[in-house]
Scaffold this motif. Structure first.
Motif, PDB file in Angstrom:
ATOM      1  N   PHE A  90       0.880  -1.162   0.000  1.00  0.00           N
ATOM      2  CA  PHE A  90       0.000   0.000   0.000  1.00  0.00           C
ATOM      3  C   PHE A  90       0.916   1.210   0.000  1.00  0.00           C
ATOM      4  O   PHE A  90       1.650   1.436   0.961  1.00  0.00           O
ATOM      5  N   HIS A  91       0.932   1.950  -1.116  1.00  0.00           N
ATOM      6  CA  HIS A  91       1.852   3.071  -1.264  1.00  0.00           C
ATOM      7  C   HIS A  91       1.081   4.346  -1.554  1.00  0.00           C
ATOM      8  O   HIS A  91       0.147   4.339  -2.354  1.00  0.00           O
ATOM      9  N   LEU A 115       5.136  14.195  17.969  1.00  0.00           N
ATOM     10  CA  LEU A 115       3.716  14.092  18.279  1.00  0.00           C
ATOM     11  C   LEU A 115       2.911  13.385  17.202  1.00  0.00           C
ATOM     12  O   LEU A 115       1.841  12.849  17.479  1.00  0.00           O
ATOM     13  N   SER A 116       3.410  13.378  15.966  1.00  0.00           N
ATOM     14  CA  SER A 116       2.616  12.826  14.880  1.00  0.00           C
ATOM     15  C   SER A 116       3.381  11.819  14.033  1.00  0.00           C
ATOM     16  O   SER A 116       3.008  10.654  13.976  1.00  0.00           O
ATOM     17  N   CYS A 117       4.412  12.242  13.365  1.00  0.00           N
ATOM     18  CA  CYS A 117       5.075  11.410  12.355  1.00  0.00           C
ATOM     19  C   CYS A 117       5.614  10.098  12.917  1.00  0.00           C
ATOM     20  O   CYS A 117       5.503   9.056  12.269  1.00  0.00           O
ATOM     21  N   GLN A 118       6.190  10.123  14.109  1.00  0.00           N
ATOM     22  CA  GLN A 118       6.768   8.898  14.657  1.00  0.00           C
ATOM     23  C   GLN A 118       5.698   7.879  15.028  1.00  0.00           C
ATOM     24  O   GLN A 118       5.988   6.708  15.220  1.00  0.00           O
ATOM     25  N   ARG A 119       4.453   8.303  15.102  1.00  0.00           N
ATOM     26  CA  ARG A 119       3.362   7.379  15.415  1.00  0.00           C
ATOM     27  C   ARG A 119       3.196   6.321  14.338  1.00  0.00           C
ATOM     28  O   ARG A 119       2.731   5.219  14.608  1.00  0.00           O
ATOM     29  N   ASP A 120       3.508   6.668  13.104  1.00  0.00           N
ATOM     30  CA  ASP A 120       3.188   5.799  11.974  1.00  0.00           C
ATOM     31  C   ASP A 120       3.882   4.438  12.067  1.00  0.00           C
ATOM     32  O   ASP A 120       3.236   3.402  11.929  1.00  0.00           O
ATOM     33  N   ALA A 121       5.175   4.425  12.275  1.00  0.00           N
ATOM     34  CA  ALA A 121       5.895   3.152  12.383  1.00  0.00           C
ATOM     35  C   ALA A 121       5.470   2.404  13.644  1.00  0.00           C
ATOM     36  O   ALA A 121       5.304   1.176  13.626  1.00  0.00           O
ATOM     37  N   ALA A 122       5.267   3.130  14.730  1.00  0.00           N
ATOM     38  CA  ALA A 122       4.829   2.499  15.975  1.00  0.00           C
ATOM     39  C   ALA A 122       3.444   1.884  15.807  1.00  0.00           C
ATOM     40  O   ALA A 122       3.165   0.804  16.338  1.00  0.00           O
ATOM     41  N   PHE A 123       2.583   2.551  15.048  1.00  0.00           N
ATOM     42  CA  PHE A 123       1.248   2.024  14.787  1.00  0.00           C
ATOM     43  C   PHE A 123       1.362   0.679  14.061  1.00  0.00           C
ATOM     44  O   PHE A 123       0.666  -0.274  14.396  1.00  0.00           O
ATOM     45  N   CYS A 124       2.249   0.601  13.092  1.00  0.00           N
ATOM     46  CA  CYS A 124       2.457  -0.661  12.364  1.00  0.00           C
ATOM     47  C   CYS A 124       2.867  -1.770  13.326  1.00  0.00           C
ATOM     48  O   CYS A 124       2.343  -2.887  13.256  1.00  0.00           O
ATOM     49  N   LEU A 131       3.186  -6.010   9.267  1.00  0.00           N
ATOM     50  CA  LEU A 131       3.022  -4.714   8.607  1.00  0.00           C
ATOM     51  C   LEU A 131       4.286  -3.879   8.806  1.00  0.00           C
ATOM     52  O   LEU A 131       4.701  -3.615   9.933  1.00  0.00           O
ATOM     53  N   ALA A 132       4.883  -3.474   7.684  1.00  0.00           N
ATOM     54  CA  ALA A 132       6.125  -2.692   7.740  1.00  0.00           C
ATOM     55  C   ALA A 132       5.951  -1.386   6.974  1.00  0.00           C
ATOM     56  O   ALA A 132       5.288  -1.349   5.933  1.00  0.00           O
ATOM     57  N   LEU A 133       6.531  -0.340   7.492  1.00  0.00           N
ATOM     58  CA  LEU A 133       6.494   0.975   6.855  1.00  0.00           C
ATOM     59  C   LEU A 133       7.907   1.422   6.528  1.00  0.00           C
ATOM     60  O   LEU A 133       8.806   1.340   7.367  1.00  0.00           O
ATOM     61  N   THR A 134       8.058   1.926   5.306  1.00  0.00           N
ATOM     62  CA  THR A 134       9.275   2.630   4.933  1.00  0.00           C
ATOM     63  C   THR A 134       8.858   4.036   4.555  1.00  0.00           C
ATOM     64  O   THR A 134       7.948   4.224   3.747  1.00  0.00           O
ATOM     65  N   ARG A 135       9.474   5.009   5.174  1.00  0.00           N
ATOM     66  CA  ARG A 135       9.224   6.417   4.825  1.00  0.00           C
ATOM     67  C   ARG A 135      10.546   7.138   4.933  1.00  0.00           C
ATOM     68  O   ARG A 135      11.224   7.052   5.953  1.00  0.00           O
ATOM     69  N   ARG A 149       5.266   3.929   2.337  1.00  0.00           N
ATOM     70  CA  ARG A 149       5.381   2.669   1.617  1.00  0.00           C
ATOM     71  C   ARG A 149       5.160   1.540   2.622  1.00  0.00           C
ATOM     72  O   ARG A 149       6.055   1.195   3.390  1.00  0.00           O
ATOM     73  N   TYR A 150       3.933   1.031   2.630  1.00  0.00           N
ATOM     74  CA  TYR A 150       3.582  -0.064   3.532  1.00  0.00           C
ATOM     75  C   TYR A 150       3.712  -1.387   2.795  1.00  0.00           C
ATOM     76  O   TYR A 150       3.365  -1.479   1.617  1.00  0.00           O
ATOM     77  N   ARG A 151       4.188  -2.399   3.510  1.00  0.00           N
ATOM     78  CA  ARG A 151       4.273  -3.759   2.966  1.00  0.00           C
ATOM     79  C   ARG A 151       3.807  -4.738   4.028  1.00  0.00           C
ATOM     80  O   ARG A 151       4.058  -4.538   5.219  1.00  0.00           O
ATOM     81  N   TRP A 152       3.128  -5.777   3.565  1.00  0.00           N
ATOM     82  CA  TRP A 152       2.746  -6.876   4.453  1.00  0.00           C
ATOM     83  C   TRP A 152       3.786  -7.960   4.228  1.00  0.00           C
ATOM     84  O   TRP A 152       3.837  -8.566   3.172  1.00  0.00           O
ATOM     85  N   VAL A 153       4.666  -8.175   5.195  1.00  0.00           N
ATOM     86  CA  VAL A 153       5.792  -9.084   5.021  1.00  0.00           C
ATOM     87  C   VAL A 153       5.618 -10.304   5.922  1.00  0.00           C
ATOM     88  O   VAL A 153       5.645 -10.199   7.131  1.00  0.00           O
ATOM     89  N   GLY A 154       5.432 -11.450   5.295  1.00  0.00           N
ATOM     90  CA  GLY A 154       5.277 -12.681   6.066  1.00  0.00           C
ATOM     91  C   GLY A 154       4.059 -12.621   6.954  1.00  0.00           C
ATOM     92  O   GLY A 154       3.122 -11.883   6.712  1.00  0.00           O
TER      93      GLY A 154
END
Length: 165
Positions: A90-91, A115-124, A131-135, A149-154
């Motif tokens: 999901f990109h 307060l916001s941006c770092q939440r994204d990887a932690a949410f994954c 669920l993995a995020l690359t940004r 760039r979200y990927r479902w890995v394994g």
């Protein structure tokens, strides 16, 4: 009664965090205050993600994750350009972010990433280990867009909502 949007919730949280951060910075120094704030926000993001995953009708999967993204977009909070991706990806790019604008308007531009941006990887991490995020960049840091760039890995969960029981 309609549930509060995430943008409205973040505004309230940011206003509160601003005061708490200022007191922590005076007491412990700015670097320590940022570390404590970052740990707290990461823990909150993981907890929220676990709740979303538990509420997924067919279990946590990429289709459900995609569907809940609309919650972050409410009130035109994000202008998104979706990009082609494989079934287990999901990109998208965020080209306008009212969250970043709000943090700057509140005088919290320096803390917006915490307060916001770092939440994204932690949410994954809290949502599902697959669920993995690359940004590589964010609007909050001054880039032209945020590249999600979200990927479902394994993992056992189904990408893109494949049926299962």
């Amino acid at each position: 009664m309609a549930e509060m949007s995430i943008l409205a919730r973040r505004r309230i949280e940011a206003t509160f965090a601003k005061g708490v951060f200022a007191e922590m910075a005076r007491e412990f120094g700015e670097a320590a205050a940022k570390r404590v704030l970052a740990r707290a926000v990461i823990a909150m993001a993981k907890d929220a993600a676990r709740e979303f995953a538990q509420a997924a009708p067919a279990g946590a999967d990429l289709a459900h994750f995609r569907a809940i993204q609309s919650l972050w977009r409410a009130e035109d909070a994000l202008t998104i350009e979706e990009l082609p991706a494989k079934a287990d990806e999901f990109h998208f790019n965020v080209t306008q972010c009212r969250y970043a604008e709000m943090y700057r308007d509140l005088g919290l531009g320096e803390l917006g990433g915490i307060l916001s941006c770092q939440r994204d990887a932690a949410f994954c991490e809290g949502y599902h280990p697959a669920l993995a995020l690359t940004r590589t960049q964010t609007l909050m840091e001054g880039a032209s867009h945020c590249d999600f760039r979200y990927r479902w890995v394994g993992g056992a969960a189904r990408p893109q909502g494949e049926s299962g029981g």
